[in-house]
Design an enzyme around this catalytic site. Structure first.
Site, PDB file in Angstrom:
ATOM      1  N   GLY A 180       0.837  -1.202   0.000  1.00 34.39           N
ATOM      2  CA  GLY A 180       0.000   0.000   0.000  1.00 34.39           C
ATOM      3  C   GLY A 180       0.869   1.248   0.000  1.00 34.39           C
ATOM      4  O   GLY A 180       2.068   1.177   0.239  1.00 34.39           O
ATOM      5  N   ARG A 244      -0.270  -4.701  -5.207  1.00 36.65           N
ATOM      6  CA  ARG A 244      -0.241  -5.937  -4.408  1.00 36.65           C
ATOM      7  C   ARG A 244      -0.284  -7.101  -5.394  1.00 36.65           C
ATOM      8  O   ARG A 244      -0.630  -6.925  -6.562  1.00 36.65           O
ATOM      9  CB  ARG A 244      -1.434  -5.973  -3.449  1.00 36.65           C
ATOM     10  CG  ARG A 244      -1.414  -4.825  -2.442  1.00 36.65           C
ATOM     11  CD  ARG A 244      -2.371  -5.083  -1.292  1.00 36.65           C
ATOM     12  NE  ARG A 244      -2.536  -3.901  -0.447  1.00 36.65           N
ATOM     13  CZ  ARG A 244      -1.753  -3.597   0.579  1.00 36.65           C
ATOM     14  NH1 ARG A 244      -0.743  -4.389   0.893  1.00 36.65           N
ATOM     15  NH2 ARG A 244      -1.983  -2.512   1.286  1.00 36.65           N
ATOM     16  N   THR A 272       6.347  -7.420   1.322  1.00 39.09           N
ATOM     17  CA  THR A 272       7.394  -7.024   0.370  1.00 39.09           C
ATOM     18  C   THR A 272       8.740  -7.570   0.813  1.00 39.09           C
ATOM     19  O   THR A 272       9.541  -8.041  -0.015  1.00 39.09           O
ATOM     20  CB  THR A 272       7.475  -5.490   0.303  1.00 39.09           C
ATOM     21  OG1 THR A 272       6.182  -4.995  -0.010  1.00 39.09           O
ATOM     22  CG2 THR A 272       8.466  -5.021  -0.732  1.00 39.09           C
ATOM     23  N   ASP A 300       1.393   1.182   9.240  1.00 40.08           N
ATOM     24  CA  ASP A 300       0.927   0.383  10.387  1.00 40.08           C
ATOM     25  C   ASP A 300       2.009   0.204  11.456  1.00 40.08           C
ATOM     26  O   ASP A 300       1.700  -0.205  12.574  1.00 40.08           O
ATOM     27  CB  ASP A 300       0.491  -1.015   9.912  1.00 40.08           C
ATOM     28  CG  ASP A 300      -0.789  -0.971   9.093  1.00 40.08           C
ATOM     29  OD1 ASP A 300      -1.340   0.127   8.933  1.00 40.08           O
ATOM     30  OD2 ASP A 300      -1.216  -2.023   8.603  1.00 40.08           O
ATOM     31  N   GLU A 399      -9.033  -0.430  12.315  1.00 39.22           N
ATOM     32  CA  GLU A 399      -9.869  -1.234  11.409  1.00 39.22           C
ATOM     33  C   GLU A 399      -9.855  -2.723  11.743  1.00 39.22           C
ATOM     34  O   GLU A 399     -10.826  -3.439  11.478  1.00 39.22           O
ATOM     35  CB  GLU A 399      -9.454  -1.030   9.945  1.00 39.22           C
ATOM     36  CG  GLU A 399      -8.046  -1.501   9.660  1.00 39.22           C
ATOM     37  CD  GLU A 399      -7.613  -1.321   8.209  1.00 39.22           C
ATOM     38  OE1 GLU A 399      -8.457  -1.344   7.315  1.00 39.22           O
ATOM     39  OE2 GLU A 399      -6.404  -1.147   7.996  1.00 39.22           O
ATOM     40  N   TYR A 451      -7.913   6.362   3.206  1.00 43.59           N
ATOM     41  CA  TYR A 451      -6.624   6.619   2.564  1.00 43.59           C
ATOM     42  C   TYR A 451      -6.066   8.020   2.841  1.00 43.59           C
ATOM     43  O   TYR A 451      -4.916   8.296   2.496  1.00 43.59           O
ATOM     44  CB  TYR A 451      -6.752   6.389   1.054  1.00 43.59           C
ATOM     45  CG  TYR A 451      -7.150   4.973   0.732  1.00 43.59           C
ATOM     46  CD1 TYR A 451      -6.242   3.933   0.885  1.00 43.59           C
ATOM     47  CD2 TYR A 451      -8.443   4.660   0.315  1.00 43.59           C
ATOM     48  CE1 TYR A 451      -6.596   2.618   0.623  1.00 43.59           C
ATOM     49  CE2 TYR A 451      -8.809   3.345   0.047  1.00 43.59           C
ATOM     50  CZ  TYR A 451      -7.885   2.332   0.202  1.00 43.59           C
ATOM     51  OH  TYR A 451      -8.229   1.030  -0.045  1.00 43.59           O
ATOM     52  N   VAL A 453      -5.066   9.246   5.491  1.00 48.64           N
ATOM     53  CA  VAL A 453      -3.937   9.271   6.426  1.00 48.64           C
ATOM     54  C   VAL A 453      -2.625   8.817   5.776  1.00 48.64           C
ATOM     55  O   VAL A 453      -1.558   8.980   6.362  1.00 48.64           O
ATOM     56  CB  VAL A 453      -4.194   8.447   7.717  1.00 48.64           C
ATOM     57  CG1 VAL A 453      -5.419   8.932   8.445  1.00 48.64           C
ATOM     58  CG2 VAL A 453      -4.278   6.955   7.427  1.00 48.64           C
TER      59      VAL A 453
HETATM   60  N1  LIG Z   1       5.451 -14.377   1.721  1.00 50.13           N
HETATM   61  C1  LIG Z   1       5.676 -13.720   0.584  1.00 50.13           C
HETATM   62  N2  LIG Z   1       6.616 -14.159  -0.273  1.00 50.13           N
HETATM   63  C2  LIG Z   1       6.879 -13.501  -1.434  1.00 50.13           C
HETATM   64  N3  LIG Z   1       6.242 -12.370  -1.805  1.00 50.13           N
HETATM   65  C3  LIG Z   1       5.296 -11.882  -0.988  1.00 50.13           C
HETATM   66  C4  LIG Z   1       4.961 -12.519   0.245  1.00 50.13           C
HETATM   67  N4  LIG Z   1       3.983 -11.812   0.847  1.00 50.13           N
HETATM   68  C5  LIG Z   1       3.717 -10.766   0.022  1.00 50.13           C
HETATM   69  N5  LIG Z   1       4.501 -10.804  -1.068  1.00 50.13           N
HETATM   70  C6  LIG Z   1       4.495  -9.842  -2.177  1.00 50.13           C
HETATM   71  O1  LIG Z   1       4.958  -8.588  -1.693  1.00 50.13           O
HETATM   72  C7  LIG Z   1       4.200  -7.515  -2.229  1.00 50.13           C
HETATM   73  C8  LIG Z   1       3.644  -6.657  -1.139  1.00 50.13           C
HETATM   74  O2  LIG Z   1       2.949  -7.434  -0.158  1.00 50.13           O
HETATM   75  P1  LIG Z   1       1.701  -6.850   0.657  1.00 50.13           P
HETATM   76  O3  LIG Z   1       0.637  -6.455  -0.305  1.00 50.13           O
HETATM   77  O4  LIG Z   1       1.343  -7.827   1.704  1.00 50.13           O
HETATM   78  O5  LIG Z   1       2.235  -5.485   1.245  1.00 50.13           O
HETATM   79  P2  LIG Z   1       3.289  -5.173   2.380  1.00 50.13           P
HETATM   80  O6  LIG Z   1       4.641  -5.178   1.794  1.00 50.13           O
HETATM   81  O7  LIG Z   1       3.067  -6.080   3.529  1.00 50.13           O
HETATM   82  O8  LIG Z   1       2.937  -3.662   2.708  1.00 50.13           O
HETATM   83  P3  LIG Z   1       1.640  -3.086   3.472  1.00 50.13           P
HETATM   84  O9  LIG Z   1       2.142  -2.528   4.734  1.00 50.13           O
HETATM   85  O10 LIG Z   1       1.129  -2.043   2.578  1.00 50.13           O
HETATM   86  O11 LIG Z   1       0.671  -4.204   3.668  1.00 50.13           O
HETATM   87  C9  LIG Z   1       3.127  -8.134  -3.087  1.00 50.13           C
HETATM   88  O12 LIG Z   1       3.516  -7.988  -4.428  1.00 50.13           O
HETATM   89  C10 LIG Z   1       3.077  -9.575  -2.627  1.00 50.13           C
HETATM   90  O13 LIG Z   1       2.703 -10.450  -3.663  1.00 50.13           O
HETATM   91  O1  LIG Z   2      -6.679  -0.874   0.356  1.00 53.96           O
HETATM   92  P1  LIG Z   2      -5.243  -1.248   0.246  1.00 53.96           P
HETATM   93  O2  LIG Z   2      -4.455  -0.370  -0.623  1.00 53.96           O
HETATM   94  O3  LIG Z   2      -5.041  -2.672  -0.096  1.00 53.96           O
HETATM   95  O4  LIG Z   2      -4.566  -1.033   1.667  1.00 53.96           O
HETATM   96  C1  LIG Z   2      -5.196  -1.071   2.906  1.00 53.96           C
HETATM   97  C2  LIG Z   2      -4.217  -1.511   3.969  1.00 53.96           C
HETATM   98  O5  LIG Z   2      -2.928  -0.986   3.768  1.00 53.96           O
HETATM   99  C3  LIG Z   2      -2.415  -0.437   4.967  1.00 53.96           C
HETATM  100  O6  LIG Z   2      -2.500   0.943   4.858  1.00 53.96           O
HETATM  101  C4  LIG Z   2      -0.962  -0.809   5.153  1.00 53.96           C
HETATM  102  O7  LIG Z   2      -0.816  -2.170   5.331  1.00 53.96           O
HETATM  103  C5  LIG Z   2      -3.320  -1.000   6.046  1.00 53.96           C
HETATM  104  O8  LIG Z   2      -3.385  -0.190   7.181  1.00 53.96           O
HETATM  105  C6  LIG Z   2      -4.623  -1.110   5.324  1.00 53.96           C
HETATM  106  O9  LIG Z   2      -5.454  -2.103   5.857  1.00 53.96           O
END
Ligand SMILES: Nc1ncnc2c1ncn2[C@@H]1O[C@H](COP(=O)(O)OP(=O)(O)OP(=O)(O)O)[C@@H](O)[C@H]1O
Ligand SMILES: O=P(O)(O)OC[C@H]1O[C@](O)(CO)[C@@H](O)[C@@H]1O
Ligand SMILES: [Mg+2]
Length: 528
Positions: A180, A244, A272, A300, A399, A451, A453
């Site tokens: 995100g 994502r 990520t 977060d 949330e 969004y 924030v």
């Molecule tokens: N366990 C995993 N192994 C490999 N790739 C992953 C894994 N989990 C998530 N990804 C990939 O990493 C990217 C980002 O993951 P995710 O959407 O969960 O966001 P995040 O990095 O956790 O950030 P946010 O804080 O916004 O959730 C995506 O392209 C997803 O497919």
């Molecule tokens: O709607 P999106 O872009 O998938 O993201 C929402 C989520 O992303 C975050 O902003 C970051 O993980 C969370 O707090 C929220 O639940």
């Protein structure tokens, strides 16, 4: 006396920060004196260590005379930074990065022959934590007659090294932003580009729209330079775009090889970073000279070990607007109830900090602490009490809070994250219905800034954090590390192996002093 490891360290003040010492600060020049005071104050019972007892890893056997050493060794092994030389032959060379600004016309450009040398040695460490062990003879976690042992755990300091493992003019570097949005992404991208150029890198590209950009048809690399990224920090969002969901690790590494990328900077949250580690492992398996370096991003603040992630501060600040508006509405309404829902899927840091900083919240609800709505100790009874005594009430809900009260949605997003049921709307309806059934009047004002924030530019403190993290990410790659991420531990900038930060998600500890400070501030009871 705690054993004295042999590396260079910073961070002794943090030893005292970890003590509940009634605010007393000792300014000691000598390191050993500091440790002695710290241990004696702990022994005297005047101070209490707030670090938790260590998880039993490796198996602790106090009758083993080497038990302390074994814990240290296990820690050293886990926090050792993965390096290119672990799997391939690479020769270090003197850095081209100058800590001084180059004089475009003068002699001896960037010479460091005299004056300050700010390079970081591979031996430099920052204090992560001090762990207290109770006496092996005592049954519980408390020291008997002050008979405690202390173990210090130190992590690698971040920063430019004197020796580097790449020839800058041959490097192709890529940046990708995933997950995100988060305030500060553009600041980090900008600083990575600036720092790469300062080393002399000419080929810098952005991968568009997260990991998808490696393989999706129609998406091509975005050339980056100081000129191109100069002003991107003035706006929120990501200059490169985010997404994502992702191609497979094999596809991503094939693409890295095909594009000839030597350094990959990955900006994102826990998902990520899990992806970045998988990419790093696959590059190692193929014996590629590729450095994969992460920069933890998430509003977060749910990443393990680091003090805080960039964007979190800004999100908390942006949430104040929503809280303040709800407060004005609630206060001006007859029997007003202001309800604000903030982001935070599984961790309630934003809600907790926004409640603490606003000072306007009566009830803060986070995913880590369950609550009942009904019954004499329930939230609704407390709301009635607030309306009776104060005239209005304010609720801030994360949330991810109270999901157990809602019908479970089994949906997931493209990355596999659970899609949550809407606790804000549920609370709004429940409160309205409750007051109506009781024949009482209540005017519920619900604000969900969603969004708003996170789609803002970084505030001043996040902008500085992003600047240093972006620069350190580049220093880490040039130093030959891969599979690492960068952040602050006890205020010091450090490198950590990605494997250690993705072990689990960081949560608000309901027994932490911060959560109790929040409860003291709101005055809310336990809703059970
Ligand atoms: N366990 C995993 N192994 C490999 N790739 C992953 C894994 N989990 C998530 N990804 C990939 O990493 C990217 C980002 O993951 P995710 O959407 O969960 O966001 P995040 O990095 O956790 O950030 P946010 O804080 O916004 O959730 C995506 O392209 C997803 O497919
Ligand atoms: O709607 P999106 O872009 O998938 O993201 C929402 C989520 O992303 C975050 O902003 C970051 O993980 C969370 O707090 C929220 O639940
Ligand atoms: Mg995540």
């Amino acid at each position: 006396m705690a054993s004295v490891p042999t590396f260079n360290k910073v961070g002794y003040s943090t030893v005292q920060n970890r003590l509940n010492c009634n605010g007393n600060v000792h300014l000691c020049k000598s390191r050993s004196l500091k440790i002695r005071i710290f241990e004696e104050r702990a022994k005297s019972g005047f101070c209490k260590l707030v670090t938790r007892a260590v998880a039993a890893k490796p198996e602790l056997n106090f009758s083993d005379p080497d038990w302390k050493q074994k814990i240290q060794d296990d820690f050293e092994r886990r926090f050792n930074l993965p390096h290119l030389r672990d799997v391939i032959d690479v020769e270090p060379r003197p850095t081209t990065f100058s800590l001084k600004a180059r004089n475009p016309i003068g002699e001896g450009n960037g010479s460091l022959s005299s004056g300050w040398n700010g390079y970081v040695n591979d031996d430099d460490r920052a204090l992560l934590k001090v762990i207290k062990f109770a006496s092996p003879n005592s049954a519980g976690a408390e020291c008997v007659d002050g008979d405690c042992s202390f173990i210090e755990q130190w992590v690698h300091r971040a920063g430019p090294r004197k020796m580097i493992y790449y020839e800058p003019s041959c490097v192709k570097a890529a940046i990708v932003t995933c997950g995100g949005l988060c305030p500060g992404l553009n600041d980090v991208i900008r600083q990575i580009v600036f720092t790469l150029e300062k080393y002399g890198v000419k080929n810098i590209v952005g991968i568009p729209f997260g990991y998808r950009g490696f393989t999706e048809k129609g998406l091509s690399e975005i050339p980056l330079s100081r000129h191109i990224v100069q002003n991107i920090n003035l706006e929120g969002g990501s200059f490169l775009g985010v997404s994502r969901g992702a191609p497979t690790t094999t596809e991503i590494v094939d693409s890295i090889q095909g594009k000839g990328i030597d350094m990959l900077f990955v900006l994102g949250g826990d998902g990520t970073h899990a992806g970045a580690n998988a990419i790093h492992e696959e590059c190692r398996r193929r014996k590629l000279k590729v450095s994969v370096v992460g920069v933890p991003k998430t509003i977060d603040n749910d990443i393990l070990l680091v003090d805080k992630t960039f964007g979190f501060d800004t999100a908390v600040e942006a949430a104040q607007k929503a809280i303040n508006s709800a407060y004005i509405e609630a206060q001006s309404a007859y029997h007003g109830v202001g309800l604000v829902k903030l982001m935070g899927r599984t961790s309630g840091f934003i809600a907790m900090h926004a409640s603490l900083s606003s000072g306007q919240i009566d009830i803060c609800l986070i995913p880590e602490v369950s609550f009942n709505l009904d019954g004499p100790n329930g939230l609704l009874a407390h709301l009635e009490h607030l309306i009776e005594t104060k005239g209005f009430a304010m609720i801030c809900v994360a949330e991810g809070a109270g999901q157990e009260l809602l019908e479970k949605s089994h949906a997931t997003d493209a990355s596999g994250n659970a899609v949550l049921s809407d606790i804000g709307v549920h609370l709004q309806q429940k409160i309205k219905r409750h007051f109506k059934e009781k024949g009482l009047y209540a005017d519920v004002k619900y604000i969900d800034p969603t969004y708003m924030v996170r789609a803002v530019r970084a505030n001043a403190s996040d902008a500085i954090l992003c600047t240093v993290l972006g620069q350190n990410a580049v220093h880490g790659a040039f130093a030959g590390f891969s599979g690492i991420t960068t952040g602050t531990c006890n205020t010091h900038y450090v490198y950590l192996p990605i494997t250690e930060v993705i072990k689990s998600t960081r949560h608000v500890d309901p027994n932490s002093r911060m959560w109790h400070r929040c409860l003291t501030s709101t005055g809310q009871p336990d809703f059970h």
